[in-house]
Design a protein around this motif. Structure first.
Motif, mmCIF file in Angstrom:
data_model
loop_
_atom_site.group_PDB
_atom_site.id
_atom_site.type_symbol
_atom_site.label_atom_id
_atom_site.label_comp_id
_atom_site.label_asym_id
_atom_site.label_seq_id
_atom_site.Cartn_x
_atom_site.Cartn_y
_atom_site.Cartn_z
ATOM 1 N N LYS A 1 -8.983 23.898 19.993
ATOM 2 C CA LYS A 1 -8.725 22.974 21.354
ATOM 3 C C LYS A 1 -7.636 22.025 20.987
ATOM 4 C CE LYS A 1 -14.117 22.859 22.414
ATOM 5 N NZ LYS A 1 -15.162 22.445 23.109
ATOM 6 N N PRO A 2 -6.830 22.803 21.020
ATOM 7 C CA PRO A 2 -5.367 21.780 21.110
ATOM 8 C C PRO A 2 -4.934 21.015 22.068
ATOM 9 C CG PRO A 2 -4.331 24.345 22.063
ATOM 10 C CD PRO A 2 -6.281 24.242 21.606
ATOM 11 N N ARG A 3 -5.317 21.298 23.082
ATOM 12 C CA ARG A 3 -5.264 20.580 24.474
ATOM 13 C C ARG A 3 -5.937 19.011 23.915
ATOM 14 N NH1 ARG A 3 -1.585 22.261 28.505
ATOM 15 N NH2 ARG A 3 -1.967 20.776 30.197
ATOM 16 N N GLN A 4 -7.270 19.374 23.413
ATOM 17 C CA GLN A 4 -7.565 18.056 23.347
ATOM 18 C C GLN A 4 -7.650 16.929 22.360
ATOM 19 O OE1 GLN A 4 -12.021 18.800 24.524
ATOM 20 N NE2 GLN A 4 -10.947 20.280 26.195
ATOM 21 N N LEU A 5 -6.523 17.581 21.621
ATOM 22 C CA LEU A 5 -6.207 16.270 19.811
ATOM 23 C C LEU A 5 -5.857 15.357 20.240
ATOM 24 C CD1 LEU A 5 -4.415 19.159 17.886
ATOM 25 C CD2 LEU A 5 -6.533 18.497 17.681
ATOM 26 N N PRO A 6 -5.942 14.304 19.393
ATOM 27 C CA PRO A 6 -5.240 12.635 19.522
ATOM 28 C C PRO A 6 -3.837 12.805 19.204
ATOM 29 C CG PRO A 6 -7.329 13.096 17.817
ATOM 30 C CD PRO A 6 -6.852 14.537 18.017
ATOM 31 N N ARG A 7 -2.952 11.846 19.514
ATOM 32 C CA ARG A 7 -2.262 11.308 19.723
ATOM 33 C C ARG A 7 -1.523 11.751 18.726
ATOM 34 N NH1 ARG A 7 -3.788 6.597 21.057
ATOM 35 N NH2 ARG A 7 -3.598 5.229 19.296
ATOM 36 N N ASN A 8 -1.705 11.514 17.753
ATOM 37 C CA ASN A 8 -1.249 11.631 16.583
ATOM 38 C C ASN A 8 -1.619 12.710 15.770
ATOM 39 O OD1 ASN A 8 -3.545 10.971 15.817
ATOM 40 N ND2 ASN A 8 -3.451 9.553 13.824
ATOM 41 N N VAL A 9 -1.939 13.762 16.447
ATOM 42 C CA VAL A 9 -1.900 15.540 15.581
ATOM 43 C C VAL A 9 -1.312 15.983 16.448
ATOM 44 C CG1 VAL A 9 -3.701 16.568 15.095
ATOM 45 C CG2 VAL A 9 -4.665 14.733 15.092
ATOM 46 N N TYR A 10 -0.161 17.213 15.260
ATOM 47 C CA TYR A 10 0.788 17.697 15.701
ATOM 48 C C TYR A 10 0.242 18.440 14.957
ATOM 49 C CZ TYR A 10 2.543 12.987 16.403
ATOM 50 O OH TYR A 10 3.032 11.713 17.266
ATOM 51 N N PRO A 11 -0.068 19.831 15.465
ATOM 52 C CA PRO A 11 -0.375 21.225 14.721
ATOM 53 C C PRO A 11 1.485 22.470 14.808
ATOM 54 C CG PRO A 11 -1.921 20.965 16.982
ATOM 55 C CD PRO A 11 -0.264 19.999 17.094
ATOM 56 N N ILE A 12 1.954 22.995 14.000
ATOM 57 C CA ILE A 12 3.351 23.554 13.801
ATOM 58 C C ILE A 12 2.641 25.038 13.278
ATOM 59 C CG2 ILE A 12 4.866 23.383 12.809
ATOM 60 C CD1 ILE A 12 3.838 20.484 11.799
ATOM 61 N N ASP A 13 3.160 25.943 14.419
ATOM 62 C CA ASP A 13 2.881 27.417 13.849
ATOM 63 C C ASP A 13 4.174 27.571 13.473
ATOM 64 O OD1 ASP A 13 2.662 30.317 13.719
ATOM 65 O OD2 ASP A 13 2.742 29.996 16.242
ATOM 66 N N CYS A 14 3.797 28.344 11.777
ATOM 67 C CA CYS A 14 5.108 28.678 10.725
ATOM 68 C C CYS A 14 5.531 30.114 10.756
ATOM 69 C CB CYS A 14 4.707 28.249 9.534
ATOM 70 S SG CYS A 14 4.070 25.980 9.372
ATOM 71 N N THR A 15 4.622 31.190 11.709
ATOM 72 C CA THR A 15 4.409 32.077 11.666
ATOM 73 C C THR A 15 5.524 32.918 11.533
ATOM 74 O OG1 THR A 15 2.195 32.268 12.908
ATOM 75 C CG2 THR A 15 2.514 33.940 12.088
ATOM 76 N N ARG A 16 6.744 32.340 12.215
ATOM 77 C CA ARG A 16 7.833 33.187 12.547
ATOM 78 C C ARG A 16 9.078 33.222 11.622
ATOM 79 N NH1 ARG A 16 11.378 32.293 17.846
ATOM 80 N NH2 ARG A 16 9.483 33.502 18.824
ATOM 81 N N VAL A 17 8.936 32.758 10.354
ATOM 82 C CA VAL A 17 9.547 32.023 9.571
ATOM 83 C C VAL A 17 8.412 32.077 8.204
ATOM 84 C CG1 VAL A 17 10.710 29.790 10.858
ATOM 85 C CG2 VAL A 17 8.814 29.697 9.410
ATOM 86 N N ILE A 18 7.766 32.526 7.895
ATOM 87 C CA ILE A 18 7.119 33.070 6.821
ATOM 88 C C ILE A 18 7.536 35.084 6.822
ATOM 89 C CG2 ILE A 18 5.718 34.077 5.717
ATOM 90 C CD1 ILE A 18 4.672 30.460 6.505
#
Length: 347
Positions: free
Chosen positions: A277-294
């Protein structure tokens, strides 16, 4: 030579050379020993380990934790270094944990050609728990599944030990006459994030709602944790309270987590596609998708990219240098899923 401080709840094999085994301490699951190691060699595979003196029956008691905390505090003040606590993952011996910590220090602090960032100044403190499994893809006999399950149980049982070390650090900081201006960070890799979950639950048991904000940055790398962990009180719901910012790095093609999901009966993994539920995360939590660079050329299992993929390391350095998340170069914000996507280039 790289100096690595450590705390561990493993069983001590040899008092003289400071080596530890793959079981829990003979004095209990949450018993801790502290020390430091000088890690050398081209592959960081040579160790000089020194245990901090410990004598609980002396008057006053000699506490290894106080010795190490005083040394780390002194280095932070004199050398202007932040300190990063590192929790290793699955299938890692004590010496392998020291090697991983030394390599992590190298990639984060090196002034490599083409790297325009100022070098980081960091102490590394390793928390090593009794991880002794193995990873065998396509294991037909279920041996891998049993080893993985054993490590998962050991990770959960190690949570109280990490909580003890957390509270020791918090008490030490509280007792300082003058506050150090440098920062304390935490990086947990793979199943180390499962240790973190149970440490958080133990902290709540001990201090209730008075969770101290000890860390400036928490980096969750390839987390072998459930993707609903930030939604549930019994998992990581309260984690944002002990840190200023949390960065969740994930890779949709992580083979190790794919095996954890498919072969070992776990729910979808946080380190595969981020929070459910990424849109319900607290304001100080940041998901980072690394798929493209690996790429499998740089990280064959696509699970240790926090050390093996320079583009990911660069982003981690920006985070540890306290860059504003929206202003870190080489990221693209995806509002529909409230996540950042790492791009191949920084422009």
């Amino acid at each position: 030579m790289t100096k690595i401080y450590f705390a561990t709840n493993r069983n001590l094999l040899n008092e003289e050379n400071g080596d530890f085994g793959s079981n829990f301490s003979d004095d209990g699951l949450a018993n801790l020993r502290f020390g430091q190691a000088e890690v050398t060699g081209e592959d960081f595979d040579q160790y000089q380990i020194q245990l901090a003196p410990e004598n609980l029956f002396a008057d006053p008691p000699v506490l290894g934790s106080q010795t190490i905390l005083q040394q780390v505090s002194q280095e932070m003040r004199e050398k202007g270094e932040d300190t990063l606590i590192f929790i290793h993952g699955y299938n890692t011996s004590f010496q392998q944990g020291l090697t991983a910590a030394a390599k992590l220090h190298q990639v984060l602090t090196s002034n490599a050609p083409g790297n325009f960032q100022p070098p980081l100044k960091l102490n590394i403190c390793l928390f090593s728990w009794p991880s002794d499994g193995s990873f065998l893809q396509g294991d037909p006999n279920g041996v891998n599944r049993i080893a993985y399950r054993n490590d998962r149980l050991d990770a959960a049982a190690s949570g109280p030990a990490f909580a003890r070390s957390f509270l020791k650090v918090a008490d030490f900081i509280k007792g300082l006459d003058t506050r150090c201006e440098k920062k304390l960070h935490l990086l947990a890799h793979s199943m180390g994030n499962y240790v973190l979950r149970f440490a958080l639950q133990e902290l709540k048991n001990q201090v209730g709602d008075r969770l101290p904000r000890l860390f400036d940055q928490i980096l969750m790398m390839a987390a072998d944790e459930d993707d609903d962990a930030f939604d549930l009180q019994e998992k990581l719901f309260e984690l944002p309270r002990i840190t200023r910012r949390t960065s969740i790095y994930f890779n949709r093609e992580d083979l190790a987590l794919w095996a954890s999901d498919r072969f070992k009966g776990n729910p979808p993994r946080l380190g595969t596609d981020g929070p459910i539920k990424p849109r319900q995360l607290p304001r100080n939590v940041y998901p980072i998708d690394c798929t493209r660079v690996i790429s499998r050329f740089t990280d064959p299992s696509e699970h240790s990219y926090y050390m093996n993929v320079p583009r990911v390391v660069t982003d981690m350095r920006f985070v540890l240098q306290d860059e504003i998340p929206d202003e870190i170069p080489g990221r693209k914000y995806i509002p529909e899923t409230n996540r950042y996507r790492l791009l191949e280039t920084l422009t």
